[in-house]
Scaffold this active site. Structure first.
Site, PDB file in Angstrom:
ATOM      1  N   ASP A   1     -11.194 -11.681  -2.049  1.00 48.23           N
ATOM      2  CA  ASP A   1      -9.983 -11.451  -1.266  1.00 48.23           C
ATOM      3  C   ASP A   1      -8.909 -11.003  -2.257  1.00 48.23           C
ATOM      4  O   ASP A   1      -8.464 -11.787  -3.090  1.00 48.23           O
ATOM      5  CB  ASP A   1      -9.593 -12.747  -0.562  1.00 48.23           C
ATOM      6  CG  ASP A   1      -8.375 -12.592   0.338  1.00 48.23           C
ATOM      7  OD1 ASP A   1      -7.774 -11.504   0.344  1.00 48.23           O
ATOM      8  OD2 ASP A   1      -8.022 -13.566   1.019  1.00 48.23           O
ATOM      9  N   ILE A   2      -8.503  -9.753  -2.203  1.00 47.89           N
ATOM     10  CA  ILE A   2      -7.521  -9.223  -3.142  1.00 47.89           C
ATOM     11  C   ILE A   2      -6.142  -9.800  -2.812  1.00 47.89           C
ATOM     12  O   ILE A   2      -5.666  -9.667  -1.676  1.00 47.89           O
ATOM     13  CB  ILE A   2      -7.484  -7.688  -3.086  1.00 47.89           C
ATOM     14  CG1 ILE A   2      -8.837  -7.107  -3.496  1.00 47.89           C
ATOM     15  CG2 ILE A   2      -6.372  -7.134  -3.965  1.00 47.89           C
ATOM     16  CD1 ILE A   2      -9.249  -7.397  -4.913  1.00 47.89           C
TER      17      ILE A   2
ATOM     18  N   HIS B   1      -4.324   9.142  -6.092  1.00 46.48           N
ATOM     19  CA  HIS B   1      -3.360   9.920  -6.879  1.00 46.48           C
ATOM     20  C   HIS B   1      -2.151   9.071  -7.211  1.00 46.48           C
ATOM     21  O   HIS B   1      -1.641   8.302  -6.399  1.00 46.48           O
ATOM     22  CB  HIS B   1      -2.999  11.237  -6.187  1.00 46.48           C
ATOM     23  CG  HIS B   1      -2.061  11.149  -5.030  1.00 46.48           C
ATOM     24  ND1 HIS B   1      -0.690  11.177  -5.172  1.00 46.48           N
ATOM     25  CD2 HIS B   1      -2.291  11.092  -3.700  1.00 46.48           C
ATOM     26  CE1 HIS B   1      -0.114  11.146  -3.979  1.00 46.48           C
ATOM     27  NE2 HIS B   1      -1.067  11.089  -3.068  1.00 46.48           N
TER      28      HIS B   1
ATOM     29  N   GLU C   1      -1.485  15.630  -7.523  1.00 48.03           N
ATOM     30  CA  GLU C   1      -2.126  15.801  -6.206  1.00 48.03           C
ATOM     31  C   GLU C   1      -1.182  16.482  -5.242  1.00 48.03           C
ATOM     32  O   GLU C   1      -1.598  17.322  -4.438  1.00 48.03           O
ATOM     33  CB  GLU C   1      -2.557  14.433  -5.661  1.00 48.03           C
ATOM     34  CG  GLU C   1      -3.347  14.488  -4.356  1.00 48.03           C
ATOM     35  CD  GLU C   1      -2.514  14.421  -3.080  1.00 48.03           C
ATOM     36  OE1 GLU C   1      -3.094  14.506  -1.985  1.00 48.03           O
ATOM     37  OE2 GLU C   1      -1.264  14.289  -3.187  1.00 48.03           O
ATOM     38  N   GLU C   2       0.093  16.114  -5.315  1.00 52.06           N
ATOM     39  CA  GLU C   2       1.066  16.641  -4.363  1.00 52.06           C
ATOM     40  C   GLU C   2       1.254  18.156  -4.491  1.00 52.06           C
ATOM     41  O   GLU C   2       1.765  18.802  -3.575  1.00 52.06           O
ATOM     42  CB  GLU C   2       2.421  15.937  -4.551  1.00 52.06           C
ATOM     43  CG  GLU C   2       2.401  14.434  -4.278  1.00 52.06           C
ATOM     44  CD  GLU C   2       2.236  14.094  -2.799  1.00 52.06           C
ATOM     45  OE1 GLU C   2       2.044  15.016  -1.982  1.00 52.06           O
ATOM     46  OE2 GLU C   2       2.275  12.888  -2.480  1.00 52.06           O
TER      47      GLU C   2
ATOM     48  N   ASP D   1      -5.539   7.034  -0.276  1.00 51.49           N
ATOM     49  CA  ASP D   1      -4.281   7.776  -0.304  1.00 51.49           C
ATOM     50  C   ASP D   1      -3.446   7.351   0.894  1.00 51.49           C
ATOM     51  O   ASP D   1      -3.763   7.682   2.029  1.00 51.49           O
ATOM     52  CB  ASP D   1      -4.598   9.275  -0.247  1.00 51.49           C
ATOM     53  CG  ASP D   1      -3.401  10.148  -0.536  1.00 51.49           C
ATOM     54  OD1 ASP D   1      -2.279   9.611  -0.642  1.00 51.49           O
ATOM     55  OD2 ASP D   1      -3.590  11.368  -0.662  1.00 51.49           O
TER      56      ASP D   1
ATOM     57  N   HIS E   1       7.183  11.705   2.212  1.00 55.16           N
ATOM     58  CA  HIS E   1       7.728  12.747   1.334  1.00 55.16           C
ATOM     59  C   HIS E   1       9.260  12.765   1.342  1.00 55.16           C
ATOM     60  O   HIS E   1       9.875  13.838   1.287  1.00 55.16           O
ATOM     61  CB  HIS E   1       7.187  14.121   1.709  1.00 55.16           C
ATOM     62  CG  HIS E   1       5.789  14.359   1.219  1.00 55.16           C
ATOM     63  ND1 HIS E   1       5.165  15.583   1.299  1.00 55.16           N
ATOM     64  CD2 HIS E   1       4.894  13.524   0.635  1.00 55.16           C
ATOM     65  CE1 HIS E   1       3.940  15.487   0.784  1.00 55.16           C
ATOM     66  NE2 HIS E   1       3.758  14.230   0.380  1.00 55.16           N
TER      67      HIS E   1
ATOM     68  N   ASP F   1      -2.683  -5.256   2.777  1.00 54.02           N
ATOM     69  CA  ASP F   1      -3.597  -6.363   2.495  1.00 54.02           C
ATOM     70  C   ASP F   1      -4.995  -6.053   3.017  1.00 54.02           C
ATOM     71  O   ASP F   1      -6.001  -6.214   2.313  1.00 54.02           O
ATOM     72  CB  ASP F   1      -3.050  -7.635   3.143  1.00 54.02           C
ATOM     73  CG  ASP F   1      -3.788  -8.888   2.702  1.00 54.02           C
ATOM     74  OD1 ASP F   1      -4.410  -8.867   1.622  1.00 54.02           O
ATOM     75  OD2 ASP F   1      -3.737  -9.893   3.436  1.00 54.02           O
TER      76      ASP F   1
ATOM     77  N   ASP G   1      -8.403  -5.341   0.622  1.00 56.64           N
ATOM     78  CA  ASP G   1      -9.634  -6.115   0.748  1.00 56.64           C
ATOM     79  C   ASP G   1     -10.822  -5.217   1.092  1.00 56.64           C
ATOM     80  O   ASP G   1     -11.942  -5.434   0.612  1.00 56.64           O
ATOM     81  CB  ASP G   1      -9.474  -7.196   1.812  1.00 56.64           C
ATOM     82  CG  ASP G   1      -8.532  -8.312   1.381  1.00 56.64           C
ATOM     83  OD1 ASP G   1      -8.306  -8.466   0.165  1.00 56.64           O
ATOM     84  OD2 ASP G   1      -8.016  -9.026   2.261  1.00 56.64           O
TER      85      ASP G   1
END
Length: 508
Positions: free
Chosen positions: A40-41, A122, A168-169, A197, A294, A309, A313
């Site tokens: 569980d992060i 990114h 990436e943008e 992302d 943006h 959350d 996970d």
């Protein structure tokens, strides 16, 4: 994140409810096992990284864009955390629009170097704001997942590689540079790429890249397994997932163009949440998933903690599952339950049982006979088993009566490989039974069900005896399953007893 077009339709949640589990914890194998369970992060840890990105942006002109000092400071922060955690890190530089950009690549030592599982996000934002959801959220979530790998001293089957992409943008510049400059022999070793992302949008949807092509934009062979794995986590917490277009508009693009399986998650950008989605996920219909997309208000306040959350996970679940779950050696037991202790079985899981007695329970069964016919047996070993009424005594007082009784295991997370289930069982009844009486064992996964045992009764005295049933579970490899057991005295009243013991799942 570059502009994306969402698929108009998507797959509904996969068998939602069958694999229900609390939303606060990642799916985990229950009971003793050599398999490392996905962690569980901690949301607080992911938010701490986002706060660092916010501070960096604030101290460097309000952004973390390509060619700006805020980007390099973000990269240095991530690299410092990874170096301290034991990763082998490499900074790859490139030039775009007259400015130097950077990718950060981090390899976790060990695993099969010819079987690489890569996870990326990114790290850059746009010049108009700090880029905390786009894409500090994905960058922070995979950073904390990488640190969780280190804390667990994970020894996965595959070699784990994490990446933070630059520019990436401006058109997937960093990830394209990496793929185009990697020798073909090294590219062929990458067996899967996971991309994250925007995973904390304030009015979130829950989208998975359409790896299996169910919405018409599938990825290379193997992408369906990645999508299925990510969806399995959300199924386990009863959160529906819909498809989003797999059209190359984020950093997975260069990978799928080279035939590398890929997948990922997304909580929405400038698109607007529909009424149906608001009913499904909550939030506000008619408003953008991220009203600060943006723009300058994409700050630390522009994050939905629940979405962040859940997605964090899910990322860990995918890395652990697709990476080989701790490198369980072939031939090892990956799950076992001898029913000596409570490992989370739930009686009457669907709330539809009709039996009035003899209901399934984990207990200490008492040997019971009637006129020489054994109906209930003591456990094969120890003192516990799954049994239809463990009280014993009068054979007619505690057997199944009145219909169906069922019991279901806690979630079991399966590793990759060839898997076999084995379980001991008995069914005993008198000659007042019929073919409508039965004992059945099934394995239920996100995409289907396998029947392990389906034993019918008959109008004859049947003395209970311990036997073994086996089943190939390889089709469920890398997924989360439950074992569902049911039995019935479904015809006219009869003496019927059933029991199970010593459930094991092994990998060969």
């Amino acid at each position: 994140m570059r502009r994306r077009i969402l698929a108009a339709t998507g797959a509904a949640a996969l068998l939602a409810g069958l694999l229900g589990a609390p939303a606060t914890a990642a799916p985990a194998t229950t009971g003793p096992s050599t398999v490392a369970a996905p962690p569980d992060i901690p949301l607080a840890n992911v938010k701490a990284h986002l706060n660092q990105f916010q501070t960096i942006a604030t101290n460097n002109g309000g952004n973390r864009a390509h060619g700006r000092p805020g980007y390099r400071a973000s990269l240095d922060y991530v690299k410092g955390r990874l170096d301290a955690a034991g990763y082998q890190t490499t900074i790859q530089s490139f030039t775009y629009n007259g400015a130097t950009g950077y990718n950060l690549i981090a390899d976790w030592p060990g695993g099969d170097a010819n079987q690489v599982l890569m996870t990326g996000a990114h790290l850059d934002g746009v010049a108009s704001g700090p880029g905390i959801n786009d894409n500090g959220s994905g960058s922070a979530a995979i950073l904390e997942t990488a640190l969780a790998v280190s804390r667990a001293a994970l020894k996965p089957t595959k070699h784990l590689r994490f990446a933070w992409w630059g520019a990436e943008e401006l058109g997937l510049i960093g990830s394209t540079y990496y793929v185009n400059n990697l020798p073909s022999t090294e590219l062929s070793k990458i067996k899967g790429y996971l991309n994250f992302d925007m995973v904390g949008s304030p009015n979130p949807g829950y989208f998975a890249y359409d790896g299996d092509g169910s919405s018409g934009s599938g990825g290379p062979a193997g992408s369906a397994q990645i999508e299925s794995t990510l969806r399995a986590y959300f199924t386990s917490i009863n959160v529906p997932v819909r498809d989003t277009a797999f059209d190359g508009r984020s950093d997975y693009g260069p990978f799928i163009r080279r035939g590398i399986p890929a997948g990922g998650l997304f909580t929405g950008a400038e698109g607007r949440k529909t009424t149906a989605e608001a009913q499904m996920w909550g939030g506000t219909a008619g408003q953008a998933y991220d009203r600060c997309y943006h723009s300058s208000c994409d700050t630390i306040s522009n994050i939905n903690d629940t979405a962040l959350d859940r997605n964090s996970d899910a990322i860990a679940y995918a890395v652990w599952t697709l990476g080989g779950e701790g490198g369980t050696p072939p031939g090892e037991t990956v799950y076992s339950d001898d029913f000596e202790t409570d490992k989370g079985w739930t009686a009457n899981p669907a709330g539809s049982d009709t039996a009035t007695s003899g209901r399934f329970e984990r207990g200490q069964a008492q040997a019971t006979t009637y006129s020489g016919t054994a109906l209930q047996l003591a456990p094969q070993g120890g003192t516990g088993s799954l049994v239809t009424g463990a009280a014993g005594g009068d054979p007619g007082a505690n057997d199944i009566d009145g219909g169906v009784t069922s019991i279901q295991s806690a979630p079991i997370t399966l590793p990759t490989g060839t898997l076999k289930l084995s379980i001991s069982w008995y069914l005993g009844h008198l000659n007042n039974a019929s073919s409508t009486d039965y004992l059945r064992v099934r394995v239920v996964g996100p995409n289907g069900t396998t029947t392990v045992l389906n034993q019918a009764g008959s109008a004859a005295n049947r003395s209970a005896s311990w036997q073994t049933a086996t089943a190939d579970l390889s089709s469920f490899a890398g997924q989360q399953v439950r074992v569902l057991v049911d039995a019935a005295d479904a015809g006219t009243g009869s003496l019927v007893e059933a029991g199970l013991d010593n459930l094991t799942i092994t990998r060969s």
